[in-house]
Write an enzyme that holds these catalytic residues in place. Structure first.
Site, PDB file in Angstrom:
ATOM      1  N   GLY A  14      75.012   7.134 104.129  1.00 48.37           N
ATOM      2  CA  GLY A  14      75.739   8.154 103.895  1.00 48.37           C
ATOM      3  C   GLY A  14      77.105   8.337 103.953  1.00 48.37           C
ATOM      4  O   GLY A  14      77.834   9.438 104.091  1.00 48.37           O
ATOM      5  N   ARG A  17      80.800  10.258 101.707  1.00 50.95           N
ATOM      6  CA  ARG A  17      81.659  11.313 101.409  1.00 50.95           C
ATOM      7  C   ARG A  17      81.386  12.221 102.696  1.00 50.95           C
ATOM      8  O   ARG A  17      80.488  11.694 103.743  1.00 50.95           O
ATOM      9  CB  ARG A  17      81.222  12.074 100.171  1.00 50.95           C
ATOM     10  CG  ARG A  17      79.813  12.742 100.346  1.00 50.95           C
ATOM     11  CD  ARG A  17      79.569  13.561  99.045  1.00 50.95           C
ATOM     12  NE  ARG A  17      78.188  14.404  99.250  1.00 50.95           N
ATOM     13  CZ  ARG A  17      77.572  14.845  98.381  1.00 50.95           C
ATOM     14  NH1 ARG A  17      77.851  14.705  96.911  1.00 50.95           N
ATOM     15  NH2 ARG A  17      76.550  15.475  98.495  1.00 50.95           N
ATOM     16  N   ASP A  64      69.181   3.003  99.435  1.00 46.87           N
ATOM     17  CA  ASP A  64      68.498   4.365  99.504  1.00 46.87           C
ATOM     18  C   ASP A  64      67.599   4.471 100.796  1.00 46.87           C
ATOM     19  O   ASP A  64      66.738   3.504 100.971  1.00 46.87           O
ATOM     20  CB  ASP A  64      67.349   4.327  98.258  1.00 46.87           C
ATOM     21  CG  ASP A  64      66.709   5.742  98.150  1.00 46.87           C
ATOM     22  OD1 ASP A  64      66.636   6.377  99.296  1.00 46.87           O
ATOM     23  OD2 ASP A  64      65.885   5.846  97.262  1.00 46.87           O
ATOM     24  N   VAL A  65      67.920   5.349 101.752  1.00 45.61           N
ATOM     25  CA  VAL A  65      67.360   5.220 103.044  1.00 45.61           C
ATOM     26  C   VAL A  65      65.807   5.840 102.889  1.00 45.61           C
ATOM     27  O   VAL A  65      65.136   5.529 103.944  1.00 45.61           O
ATOM     28  CB  VAL A  65      67.991   6.085 103.960  1.00 45.61           C
ATOM     29  CG1 VAL A  65      69.374   5.937 104.266  1.00 45.61           C
ATOM     30  CG2 VAL A  65      67.882   7.652 103.679  1.00 45.61           C
ATOM     31  N   ASN A  91      73.345   8.624 109.180  1.00 46.26           N
ATOM     32  CA  ASN A  91      73.964  10.008 108.728  1.00 46.26           C
ATOM     33  C   ASN A  91      73.479  10.672 107.579  1.00 46.26           C
ATOM     34  O   ASN A  91      73.551  11.750 107.495  1.00 46.26           O
ATOM     35  CB  ASN A  91      75.741   9.502 108.651  1.00 46.26           C
ATOM     36  CG  ASN A  91      76.391  10.593 107.925  1.00 46.26           C
ATOM     37  OD1 ASN A  91      76.625  11.868 108.440  1.00 46.26           O
ATOM     38  ND2 ASN A  91      76.558  10.539 106.575  1.00 46.26           N
ATOM     39  N   SER A 146      71.587  18.141 113.689  1.00 46.27           N
ATOM     40  CA  SER A 146      72.426  19.386 113.539  1.00 46.27           C
ATOM     41  C   SER A 146      71.886  20.444 114.314  1.00 46.27           C
ATOM     42  O   SER A 146      71.091  20.353 115.245  1.00 46.27           O
ATOM     43  CB  SER A 146      71.689  19.623 112.058  1.00 46.27           C
ATOM     44  OG  SER A 146      72.299  21.112 111.924  1.00 46.27           O
ATOM     45  N   TYR A 159      64.712  21.891 106.518  1.00 45.78           N
ATOM     46  CA  TYR A 159      65.773  21.378 107.098  1.00 45.78           C
ATOM     47  C   TYR A 159      65.972  21.364 108.610  1.00 45.78           C
ATOM     48  O   TYR A 159      66.053  20.198 109.247  1.00 45.78           O
ATOM     49  CB  TYR A 159      66.952  21.834 106.461  1.00 45.78           C
ATOM     50  CG  TYR A 159      68.177  21.064 106.821  1.00 45.78           C
ATOM     51  CD1 TYR A 159      68.738  19.896 106.587  1.00 45.78           C
ATOM     52  CD2 TYR A 159      69.005  21.615 107.826  1.00 45.78           C
ATOM     53  CE1 TYR A 159      69.959  19.331 107.076  1.00 45.78           C
ATOM     54  CE2 TYR A 159      70.325  21.372 108.347  1.00 45.78           C
ATOM     55  CZ  TYR A 159      70.627  20.145 107.894  1.00 45.78           C
ATOM     56  OH  TYR A 159      71.980  19.570 108.318  1.00 45.78           O
ATOM     57  N   LYS A 163      65.680  18.164 111.354  1.00 43.00           N
ATOM     58  CA  LYS A 163      66.604  18.018 112.316  1.00 43.00           C
ATOM     59  C   LYS A 163      65.952  17.997 113.667  1.00 43.00           C
ATOM     60  O   LYS A 163      66.635  17.062 114.580  1.00 43.00           O
ATOM     61  CB  LYS A 163      67.750  18.753 112.074  1.00 43.00           C
ATOM     62  CG  LYS A 163      68.625  18.409 110.754  1.00 43.00           C
ATOM     63  CD  LYS A 163      69.162  17.006 110.831  1.00 43.00           C
ATOM     64  CE  LYS A 163      69.746  16.750 109.619  1.00 43.00           C
ATOM     65  NZ  LYS A 163      70.481  15.404 109.403  1.00 43.00           N
TER      66      LYS A 163
END
Ligand SMILES: NC(=O)c1ccc[n+]([C@@H]2O[C@H](COP(=O)([O-])OP(=O)(O)OC[C@H]3O[C@@H](n4cnc5c(N)ncnc54)[C@H](O)[C@@H]3O)[C@@H](O)[C@H]2O)c1
Length: 266
Positions: A14, A17, A64-65, A91, A146, A159, A163
């Site tokens: 990733g 960006r 592509d993970v 990441n 995160s 999400y 994490k």
């Protein structure tokens, strides 16, 4: 103490960006050659040009993970191109499937894709790189979790769940790889104004119904949540990743460290 990553090769997923790009640039600044892996190959190539301008070697690779064949092809391409992988930064991450911010509640697709990228992606990329590190008897793995791992969130529960799983996996993986002198740590970033947070803002402004820009909503979150009263940057995350990747951090493993201006103090 100077962080010295010269003669090290890093692979950052990733990296095209946002936080991944910031990590790539800080690792290169500290002397590492960097493979930038992403679904977005044009973006990865642009980051590689920035790294090359710093005098380091760089290699953009399509990955592509969520796909083991894609990961294995990319890892072997990086090993051919840069010779080895000393540092792996997992990441790549998502908050949901396409236009997730328009849904009141995460769909099955949101849960599935978020799990595949954020959890299975971290596990599968680590599995693809770890035998190479084990054979060399050294390595550094940094997983980007995160602060959402630290406490449930009402609007993005899928999400937060992934994490928290990254933090748990980091500990298991640290146990598994410690006998090979490989450390595995997680970084928990706080609030960063990347494409990801811009989407979170779209979701939150739709829910509140307020006539407020995404950026204003983000600044309000920073003000209300952050004792240090400032947003974090990709460079902040890159600096901790560089330290954890260095020889100086050889006795730190299985940790999850918040870079969040004090939002979570655990
Ligand atoms: N922005 C924040 O405030 C924040 C806070 C805490 C944690 N994080 C975490 O930091 C990491 C980076 O986030 P960001 O804000 O830079 O996000 P971003 O959306 O700006 O960038 C994510 C990158 O991952 C890539 N990617 C997505 N799916 C992929 C896949 N299947 N395979 C390969 N690459 C893929 C994208 O193409 C993109 O380049 C994520 O793991 C995210 O969960 C972000």
């Amino acid at each position: 103490m100077m962080i010295d990553l010269s003669d090290k090769v890093a692979l950052v997923t990733g990296g095209a960006r946002g936080i991944g790009r910031g990590i790539c640039l800080v690792l290169a600044e500290q002397g590492a050659d960097v493979a930038v892996a992403d679904l977005n190959v044009d973006g990865a190539e642009a980051v590689c040009r920035e790294i090359e301008d710093m005098g380091r070697k760089a290699h953009a690779v399509s990955m592509d993970v969520t796909s083991r064949p894609s990961i294995e092809k990319a890892v072997s391409e990086v090993l051919d191109g840069l010779g080895r992988i000393d540092i792996l930064v997992n990441n790549a991450g998502v908050v949901g499937a396409g236009a997730w911010w328009e849904r009141d509640r995460p769909s099955d697709e949101d849960w599935h894709l978020t799990h595949m990228v954020n959890v299975r992606g971290v596990v599968m990329v680590t599995e693809a790189v770890q035998d190479h590190m084990i054979a060399r008897g050294s390595g550094r793995v940094v997983n980007i979790a995160s602060i959402a791992a630290r406490r449930g969130t009402p609007d993005i529960p899928h999400y937060s769940t992934t994490k928290a799983a990254v933090v748990s996996w980091t500990q298991s993986s640290a146990h598994q790889l410690a006998p090979h002198d490989i450390t595995v740590n997680a970084i928990c970033p706080g609030l960063l104004w990347t494409d990801m947070w811009q989407a979170i803002s779209r979701r939150r402004s739709a829910v509140t119904g307020e006539n407020i820009s995404g950026r204003e909503l983000f600044e309000r979150a920073v003000e209300n949540m952050t004792p240090m009263k400032r947003e974090q940057t990709p460079e902040d995350i890159g600096k901790l990743a560089a330290f954890l990747a260095s020889d100086d951090a050889r006795n730190i493993t299985g940790q999850a460290i918040n870079v969040d201006g004090g939002i979570r103090m655990n």
